[in-house]
Scaffold this motif. Structure first.
Motif, PDB file in Angstrom:
ATOM      1  N   THR A 299      42.456  43.415  37.690  1.00  0.00           N
ATOM      2  CA  THR A 299      42.770  43.211  39.102  1.00  0.00           C
ATOM      3  C   THR A 299      44.071  43.902  39.488  1.00  0.00           C
ATOM      4  O   THR A 299      44.106  44.705  40.419  1.00  0.00           O
ATOM      5  CB  THR A 299      42.876  41.708  39.413  1.00  0.00           C
ATOM      6  OG1 THR A 299      41.648  41.072  39.064  1.00  0.00           O
ATOM      7  CG2 THR A 299      43.157  41.473  40.889  1.00  0.00           C
TER       8      THR A 299
ATOM      9  N   VAL B  46      37.055  46.528  45.453  1.00  0.00           N
ATOM     10  CA  VAL B  46      36.944  45.297  44.674  1.00  0.00           C
ATOM     11  C   VAL B  46      35.481  45.104  44.293  1.00  0.00           C
ATOM     12  O   VAL B  46      34.580  45.639  44.934  1.00  0.00           O
ATOM     13  CB  VAL B  46      37.444  44.079  45.473  1.00  0.00           C
ATOM     14  CG1 VAL B  46      38.927  44.198  45.765  1.00  0.00           C
ATOM     15  CG2 VAL B  46      36.661  43.906  46.768  1.00  0.00           C
TER      16      VAL B  46
ATOM     17  N   TYR C 240      38.060  38.962  46.781  1.00  0.00           N
ATOM     18  CA  TYR C 240      39.274  39.608  46.305  1.00  0.00           C
ATOM     19  C   TYR C 240      39.960  40.443  47.392  1.00  0.00           C
ATOM     20  O   TYR C 240      41.102  40.857  47.206  1.00  0.00           O
ATOM     21  CB  TYR C 240      38.969  40.502  45.092  1.00  0.00           C
ATOM     22  CG  TYR C 240      38.878  39.741  43.795  1.00  0.00           C
ATOM     23  CD1 TYR C 240      39.963  39.647  42.943  1.00  0.00           C
ATOM     24  CD2 TYR C 240      37.702  39.107  43.418  1.00  0.00           C
ATOM     25  CE1 TYR C 240      39.894  38.949  41.746  1.00  0.00           C
ATOM     26  CE2 TYR C 240      37.612  38.394  42.233  1.00  0.00           C
ATOM     27  CZ  TYR C 240      38.710  38.322  41.404  1.00  0.00           C
ATOM     28  OH  TYR C 240      38.629  37.613  40.229  1.00  0.00           O
TER      29      TYR C 240
END
Length: 333
Positions: free
Chosen positions: A185, A202, A207
């Motif tokens: 991430t 993403v 997210y």
């Protein structure tokens, strides 16, 4: 036996259901700095990453991790700043990385683009570097070389292992842990040369606001975040796309309409694409007939033009990207 200094972070994350807590941004930065320095036992590292995943990472934690990673980068002597940062961390493409053509289209028109990511190359996948290689572009071995390439030709690609090997090693833990971790991430937010604009993708829509928060905490002036094909910044031209924006500390969302009728999604399967790394180069050269891929390139470039401020509306951005694509120069691979 004296307690290990890293144990305080595990204790915060690992207490019982009503006692565990999130790390604040400073704690997260300090914890990740210890990880990147190698001051953490392997058992502690695995526990840390899995506790974070089970709990769910916060924007403050991820921003702290980014700051720690940025602090260990070997910055180039050249002070050149790219216009656009383009992370590519989906690692195992089961579809062609057509988005590299979107980035090169911008570079051909004066936009300095730094693309960075992990290779993910193995049989049955279509990694970003392989497609770039067929376009005559080799990975840079340092941020200094990347800066030179940006100055000379407006585009540079560098692998994470060549500008932050300490962080790249964490990606190698996935086969051991069995799951993606926070590194998948926050690596997207590193922006190693501090470009004022960033485009990123993403895997999952929830997210989007998380990365908006990270961008604001890091002081990122402009960012565009959307759910792309295979987790990469590549728009499907057959679907409506929600783009989450950050502009000078303010967040917003835009709805980008499909360029094709959505029903084509049922007939064009991205994961059924031939993964020959020559295909992006052939598409650029006009030697491959693939309207879906061509429109994916245009659609993705349009989002980048918008976040760069080169177009004021989505319609203007789409029209500009279409025009640039039709007038693209030749590339010697």
């Amino acid at each position: 036996m004296q307690e290990h200094p890293f144990a305080q972070y595990l204790r915060a994350l690992g207490k019982g259901p009503k006692l565990f807590r999130d790390l604040d941004e400073d704690e997260a930065e300090a914890a990740m700095a210890m990880v990147l320095r190698g001051d953490v036992d392997p058992i502690q590292l695995g526990s840390f990453l899995l506790l974070l995943r089970r709990k769910g990472e916060t924007g403050a934690e991820l921003a702290g991790f980014v700051r720690a990673a940025q602090s260990v980068l070997a910055k180039p002597d050249d002070t050149i700043v790219p216009d656009l940062d383009w992370p590519s961390y989906a690692d195992r493409h089961r579809q062609q990385p057509w988005f590299v053509l979107s980035a090169l289209l911008l570079a051909a028109n004066g936009v300095k683009v730094l693309m960075h990511g992990i290779d993910g190359g193995s049989e049955g996948f279509a990694p970003t570097p392989a497609a770039l290689d067929k376009l005559g572009i080799r990975p840079c071995t340092s941020l200094t070389e990347a800066a030179r390439n940006l100055r000379a030709g407006n585009f540079a690609y560098i692998r994470l292992q060549d500008f932050c090997p300490e962080l790249e090693r964490l990606f190698q833990l996935r086969p051991l842990l069995g799951v993606r971790t926070a590194v998948n991430t926050f690596a997207r937010d590193i922006n190693p040369l501090n470009a004022p604009a960033q485009i990123q993708s993403v895997f999952h829509p929830p997210y989007r606001p998380l990365h908006q928060e990270i961008a604001i905490r890091l002081g990122q002036p402009r960012a565009a975040i959307f759910k792309g094909i295979g987790g990469e910044a590549q728009r499907s031209p057959m679907k409506e796309c929600t783009v989450a924006l950050v502009t000078d500390g303010e967040t917003a969302e835009e709805q980008w309409p499909p360029r094709f009728a959505e029903r084509l999604e049922a007939t064009y399967q991205w994961r059924a694409e031939d993964l020959d790394p020559r295909f992006p180069a052939l598409l650029w050269a006009g030697e491959l007939d693939n309207p879906v891929a061509e429109n994916a390139v245009i659609a993705t470039a349009a989002v980048a033009l918008k976040v760069l401020g080169r177009a004021s509306t989505t319609a203007d951005a789409e029209a500009m990207a279409e025009q640039l694509w039709q007038a693209r120069p030749s590339i010697d691979g």
